[in-house]
Motif scaffolding. Sequence first.
Motif, PDB file in Angstrom:
ATOM      1  N   HIS A  58     -74.903  15.941 -82.325  1.00 40.87           N
ATOM      2  CA  HIS A  58     -75.829  16.664 -83.195  1.00 40.87           C
ATOM      3  C   HIS A  58     -75.099  17.835 -83.850  1.00 40.87           C
ATOM      4  O   HIS A  58     -74.493  18.647 -83.173  1.00 40.87           O
ATOM      5  N   PRO A  59     -75.188  17.905 -85.187  1.00 42.51           N
ATOM      6  CA  PRO A  59     -74.556  19.034 -85.862  1.00 42.51           C
ATOM      7  C   PRO A  59     -75.171  20.351 -85.372  1.00 42.51           C
ATOM      8  O   PRO A  59     -76.258  20.344 -84.797  1.00 42.51           O
ATOM      9  N   LEU A  60     -74.479  21.443 -85.616  1.00 40.15           N
ATOM     10  CA  LEU A  60     -75.053  22.746 -85.275  1.00 40.15           C
ATOM     11  C   LEU A  60     -76.459  22.841 -85.871  1.00 40.15           C
ATOM     12  O   LEU A  60     -76.660  22.578 -87.051  1.00 40.15           O
ATOM     13  N   HIS A  61     -77.418  23.196 -85.037  1.00 41.30           N
ATOM     14  CA  HIS A  61     -78.828  23.252 -85.428  1.00 41.30           C
ATOM     15  C   HIS A  61     -79.098  24.698 -85.839  1.00 41.30           C
ATOM     16  O   HIS A  61     -78.980  25.610 -85.018  1.00 41.30           O
ATOM     17  N   ILE A  62     -79.436  24.904 -87.109  1.00 47.72           N
ATOM     18  CA  ILE A  62     -79.414  26.276 -87.647  1.00 47.72           C
ATOM     19  C   ILE A  62     -80.789  26.760 -88.108  1.00 47.72           C
ATOM     20  O   ILE A  62     -81.408  26.155 -88.981  1.00 47.72           O
ATOM     21  N   HIS A  63     -81.233  27.837 -87.501  1.00 45.50           N
ATOM     22  CA  HIS A  63     -82.396  28.586 -87.997  1.00 45.50           C
ATOM     23  C   HIS A  63     -81.767  29.740 -88.768  1.00 45.50           C
ATOM     24  O   HIS A  63     -81.132  30.614 -88.188  1.00 45.50           O
ATOM     25  N   CYS A  64     -81.877  29.698 -90.084  1.00 52.73           N
ATOM     26  CA  CYS A  64     -81.123  30.607 -90.944  1.00 52.73           C
ATOM     27  C   CYS A  64     -81.594  32.057 -90.818  1.00 52.73           C
ATOM     28  O   CYS A  64     -82.618  32.348 -90.221  1.00 52.73           O
ATOM     29  N   SER A  65     -80.847  32.934 -91.456  1.00 49.64           N
ATOM     30  CA  SER A  65     -81.206  34.353 -91.526  1.00 49.64           C
ATOM     31  C   SER A  65     -82.462  34.517 -92.381  1.00 49.64           C
ATOM     32  O   SER A  65     -82.798  33.647 -93.181  1.00 49.64           O
ATOM     33  N   ASN A  66     -83.132  35.635 -92.213  1.00 51.42           N
ATOM     34  CA  ASN A  66     -84.230  36.038 -93.109  1.00 51.42           C
ATOM     35  C   ASN A  66     -85.422  35.083 -93.142  1.00 51.42           C
ATOM     36  O   ASN A  66     -86.036  34.878 -94.200  1.00 51.42           O
ATOM     37  N   LEU A  67     -85.789  34.529 -92.018  1.00 49.09           N
ATOM     38  CA  LEU A  67     -86.942  33.618 -91.982  1.00 49.09           C
ATOM     39  C   LEU A  67     -88.177  34.292 -92.578  1.00 49.09           C
ATOM     40  O   LEU A  67     -88.495  35.436 -92.247  1.00 49.09           O
ATOM     41  N   GLY A  68     -88.829  33.569 -93.492  1.00 55.07           N
ATOM     42  CA  GLY A  68     -90.101  34.041 -94.023  1.00 55.07           C
ATOM     43  C   GLY A  68     -89.998  35.101 -95.113  1.00 55.07           C
ATOM     44  O   GLY A  68     -91.014  35.514 -95.665  1.00 55.07           O
ATOM     45  N   VAL A  69     -88.795  35.543 -95.441  1.00 53.64           N
ATOM     46  CA  VAL A  69     -88.643  36.632 -96.409  1.00 53.64           C
ATOM     47  C   VAL A  69     -88.595  36.070 -97.838  1.00 53.64           C
ATOM     48  O   VAL A  69     -87.891  35.090 -98.094  1.00 53.64           O
ATOM     49  N   ALA A  70     -89.343  36.681 -98.742  1.00 52.35           N
ATOM     50  CA  ALA A  70     -89.289  36.244-100.138  1.00 52.35           C
ATOM     51  C   ALA A  70     -87.846  36.337-100.636  1.00 52.35           C
ATOM     52  O   ALA A  70     -87.159  37.319-100.376  1.00 52.35           O
ATOM     53  N   ALA A  84     -71.463  28.639 -95.728  1.00 50.97           N
ATOM     54  CA  ALA A  84     -70.673  29.130 -94.590  1.00 50.97           C
ATOM     55  C   ALA A  84     -70.172  27.983 -93.712  1.00 50.97           C
ATOM     56  O   ALA A  84     -69.208  28.137 -92.972  1.00 50.97           O
ATOM     57  N   LEU A  85     -70.825  26.836 -93.818  1.00 51.77           N
ATOM     58  CA  LEU A  85     -70.407  25.685 -92.996  1.00 51.77           C
ATOM     59  C   LEU A  85     -69.058  25.125 -93.438  1.00 51.77           C
ATOM     60  O   LEU A  85     -68.395  24.410 -92.689  1.00 51.77           O
ATOM     61  N   GLU A  86     -68.675  25.452 -94.665  1.00 54.13           N
ATOM     62  CA  GLU A  86     -67.379  25.000 -95.210  1.00 54.13           C
ATOM     63  C   GLU A  86     -67.176  23.505 -94.996  1.00 54.13           C
ATOM     64  O   GLU A  86     -66.111  23.052 -94.567  1.00 54.13           O
ATOM     65  N   GLY A  87     -68.229  22.763 -95.247  1.00 48.32           N
ATOM     66  CA  GLY A  87     -68.118  21.310 -95.191  1.00 48.32           C
ATOM     67  C   GLY A  87     -68.346  20.701 -93.814  1.00 48.32           C
ATOM     68  O   GLY A  87     -68.472  19.486 -93.678  1.00 48.32           O
ATOM     69  N   LEU A  88     -68.432  21.527 -92.774  1.00 47.25           N
ATOM     70  CA  LEU A  88     -68.703  20.986 -91.440  1.00 47.25           C
ATOM     71  C   LEU A  88     -70.181  20.617 -91.339  1.00 47.25           C
ATOM     72  O   LEU A  88     -71.021  21.178 -92.033  1.00 47.25           O
ATOM     73  N   PRO A  89     -70.516  19.684 -90.451  1.00 46.86           N
ATOM     74  CA  PRO A  89     -71.918  19.274 -90.360  1.00 46.86           C
ATOM     75  C   PRO A  89     -72.819  20.412 -89.888  1.00 46.86           C
ATOM     76  O   PRO A  89     -72.431  21.219 -89.046  1.00 46.86           O
ATOM     77  N   GLY A  90     -74.005  20.449 -90.454  1.00 46.76           N
ATOM     78  CA  GLY A  90     -74.993  21.437 -90.034  1.00 46.76           C
ATOM     79  C   GLY A  90     -76.381  20.880 -90.264  1.00 46.76           C
ATOM     80  O   GLY A  90     -76.620  20.168 -91.243  1.00 46.76           O
ATOM     81  N   HIS A  91     -77.295  21.167 -89.348  1.00 52.44           N
ATOM     82  CA  HIS A  91     -78.687  20.753 -89.519  1.00 52.44           C
ATOM     83  C   HIS A  91     -79.527  22.009 -89.699  1.00 52.44           C
ATOM     84  O   HIS A  91     -79.646  22.824 -88.785  1.00 52.44           O
ATOM     85  N   LEU A  92     -80.090  22.173 -90.889  1.00 51.11           N
ATOM     86  CA  LEU A  92     -80.918  23.355 -91.165  1.00 51.11           C
ATOM     87  C   LEU A  92     -82.354  23.043 -90.780  1.00 51.11           C
ATOM     88  O   LEU A  92     -82.938  22.080 -91.278  1.00 51.11           O
ATOM     89  N   THR A  93     -82.888  23.872 -89.905  1.00 53.20           N
ATOM     90  CA  THR A  93     -84.187  23.540 -89.368  1.00 53.20           C
ATOM     91  C   THR A  93     -85.306  24.320 -90.054  1.00 53.20           C
ATOM     92  O   THR A  93     -85.056  25.339 -90.689  1.00 53.20           O
ATOM     93  N   HIS A  94     -86.500  23.813 -89.933  1.00 55.87           N
ATOM     94  CA  HIS A  94     -87.719  24.334 -90.572  1.00 55.87           C
ATOM     95  C   HIS A  94     -87.418  25.034 -91.893  1.00 55.87           C
ATOM     96  O   HIS A  94     -87.755  26.188 -92.106  1.00 55.87           O
ATOM     97  N   VAL A  95     -86.802  24.265 -92.802  1.00 52.81           N
ATOM     98  CA  VAL A  95     -86.348  24.849 -94.072  1.00 52.81           C
ATOM     99  C   VAL A  95     -87.515  25.336 -94.944  1.00 52.81           C
ATOM    100  O   VAL A  95     -87.305  26.145 -95.837  1.00 52.81           O
TER     101      VAL A  95
END
Lengths: 539, 411
Positions: free
Chosen positions: A214-226, A238-249
């Motif tokens: 499983h790629p790194l599972h990422i809850h990004c910065s600034n959740l909920g911010v306009a 920032a992943l520089e091409g490495l696998p990443g799973h962005l969650t609750h986008v």
Amino acid sequence: MSTRRLRGGRVFDPANGIAGEVRDVVMRDGRIAELDPRAAVDEEIDASGCIVLAGGIDLHSHIGGGKVNLARLLLPRHQCTPSALATGRHYAEMGYTSVFEPAMAASDARQAHLQMGDVPIVDHGAYVMLGNDETLLELLAQGADPQLVRDYVGWVVHATKALGVKVVNPAGISAFKFNQRKLDVDEAHVHWGVTPRQVIRALARAVHDLGLAHPLHIHCSNLGVAGNIASTLATMDALEGLPGHLTHVQFHSYGTEGPHKFSSAALELAEALDAHPNCSIDIGQVLFGQTVTASADTMRQYANVDFASPHKAVLADLDGDSGCGVLPFRYREQSYVNALQWSIGLELFLQVRDPWRVVLTTDHPNGAPFTSYPHLMRLLMNKPFRDEQLARLHPEVAEQSALKHITRELSLEEIATMTRAAPARLLGLRDRGHLGPGAAADVAVYREQGNAEVMFAHAAWVYKDGEPVVRDGEVRASPVGATHFAEVQFDAGVQRLLDARGDAPLGLHRHHAVIGRDELCACCNGGRLFAWACEPRSP
Amino acid sequence: MRVGSVEWTCPFCSLLCDGFALASREGALVLDGSDCPRARAGLVAHQSRGQPEAFVDGAVASLEAGLAEAARRLAQWRQPLFGGLGTDLAGVRALFRLALRTGAICDHADGEALAAGLRALQDRGQFHTTLAEIRARADLLVCVGTDAVTHYPEFFRRCGLDRDDTPCRRLVFLGAEPPTQLPAHMETPRIAGSGDLLADLQQLATLVGAATCRHADQELAGLAQALRAARYAVLVWEAAALPRQGALAVEMLHRIVMLLNRETRAASFALGGSDGAATAQQAFTWLSGLPLRTRLQAADPEHDPVRFAGERLLADGAVDGLLWTWSWTPERLPSVADLPRVVLGPPGMGPRLRQAGAARDCVFLPVATPGLNAAGHLFRTDGTVVPLVAARDDALPGVDRVAASLLEALP
Ligand code: SF4
């Protein structure tokens, strides 16, 4: 064990290129088997008039751990905080057979496994959170060798019996402990001087090098911010091409347009996803009604305390590695923000072209309880129904939403991809999420009908490892589920680093830090253990 | 687990200290590295290793006969109470299944203190912290209405206050006498307050929120200022040391923490949940969706923190049978002797029941003590699950096994 044949159902098995063909599915000794149609079986089930899918897989649902229980204590017996027993039963009724806890604090791993062990029927596993632990932040601050970072990450995965690695608001939960109230992707942590970008890069590299499926599972910065679409895109970068799973986008796709300075950036995200084949997402759809939000993102949860409804919140700083924020929340149709959130989630589902990189979630219970999946499926599969719902929302959203012009209706094949095949592939569960010979016989059979919500709410039959667990939407058997975890290789010398830090890494004496197999088995009520061996990848 | 190794975790309070050694001297288990009186008392209580005996109405019985008789009686009770609940996680899980089957009401022996904390949490919420966070960053620690160490002797050490690198500069006692032994290298003022903790907390909340308040107590005003100036203040409270209307005091304390967090960082820390109380509360909550003081019935469990208080049910004669589980000190007997009982306790509890004239209408089944002669898991007071190891093997069954056997033996 016995042999069962599901005869004459329409099969949707995207992993094997089967899209609605009428065919038999045979289950023998817990696995899908190939069998001559004339061969005798112990039981034959007439599945005509039904659709046949692999068991559903939820790769992001908060079903176990300290904050889940705090939510239960805060809102006792609400449908958004079901007991462990009810969780397993409701998932099974809907035809789901595997569910993954996405935010296991390293120091809370035992509790997470204990709670999941009491969730019956479904198999489970968890992603351990890193990136706010003082050990990693200190390593990065010292400019540590990526190999040491990799070994440390490997040790944490091994110690906590995790299936994957998650990062929540990289460095932000820790920064909040130092009274920093916001942290952008290129902003430095006030104490450690480390940026979220560094954390993402280091963790994505470690996860990749360890060979975790499983790629790194990422809850990004600034959740909920306009305007947080900027940090979401910066995180992908920032992943520089490495696998990443962005969650609750859905919670991370906001622009600043319009009179309310809050707008949909769904299209931008969908386009970015096209440009980043290394990224996958799950949505975190918002649906209306009472729920509770439970997150490790103390920084962002604290910022929303005044919006809690009913007005109360449980927050915590945890063990030098994590945080916790539990807020009851009511999504209202007449709220501009909530209505737009609803719309953004659906826009994302419908605008991302590749269903193999989108997983259907509500981030249970944050966007809505998982029990609303059938309703969500109907919204995605039925344009007139979607328009009807849209018309009831805050007038500005009803008027301006891009949803009005989106005509796409997801097909059964696409739903099967987003709820079975794609999550299985993203988690590396090779024998799940499909119905090919040798796959685990986790099978869901639904009586076909026009209303997808009714159809998916109560499966006609569900088989877990080839045995019947649900019949006509009712649970008939509650076997103990299995635990999936990753078996990683790392340099045992990393133990020296941990010894030097005393009980810092997990808030426990180092002798107790590692959960052994026997202990895991006891925590999980004696369920089977599936260890997924990882092949290290060269950097 | 070999005695003499450091790998012991003390089960005798909810700090679950996991850094001390256990040594065997002249046949007795003694703690190395700490002179904690609570741990010592716990070890002394389990010193004798006489033949474990089950009994039925005072008459010695085999474990099998005791189990069968206990199951027979349990099945006859129309409204059982599962009290005590002094066990580890595996024990709680097994008792839960048994309770679900028998429709029992469940409460821990210290359910009153649990209920006060829960009520405060459910009303407005809280912002809490853990031992590791206190060690890492608390620069001001305020013990509210408790000296902390009477019941949690190693608390200050677990907070790292004895270490040279502790960030803590001040340790304040509000409305409590400071203990005689205090950590060096920091101020340890006592604020007597008015004697009414609730009123003092109310005033403190006002001072923290608005900075000024007419006729303010000077010491409280000073404390409010120190709290606002601190980078990470922690307010410590103890569930069992609360005054009457304890939930209100806790709520006020949470309010102060929430106010402080608007500008700086602060958190609360609760001392409580020993003897498996936190473990039972947590596990029942995830298993049933409801906290303790719940009547379990498969279709529709019912929760009532007042009506289903264990001691109250016993006092009112509102239950017709009691399953009492207490794996810790053999002294903690059920509070009633005139009600049919099944008692699960350490071997030393059997003789005490007889001595207290409480053996009539009672089946006693000896069980192991997690962390002493059995492995297990308990919740630490800050919410972390800590594994326990067995210091010796007395060939006793755990509560989990006994409860599972009872379930199996139910007619
Ligand atoms: S403080 Fe509690 S856990 Fe620690 S040694 Fe004393 S009794 Fe045991």
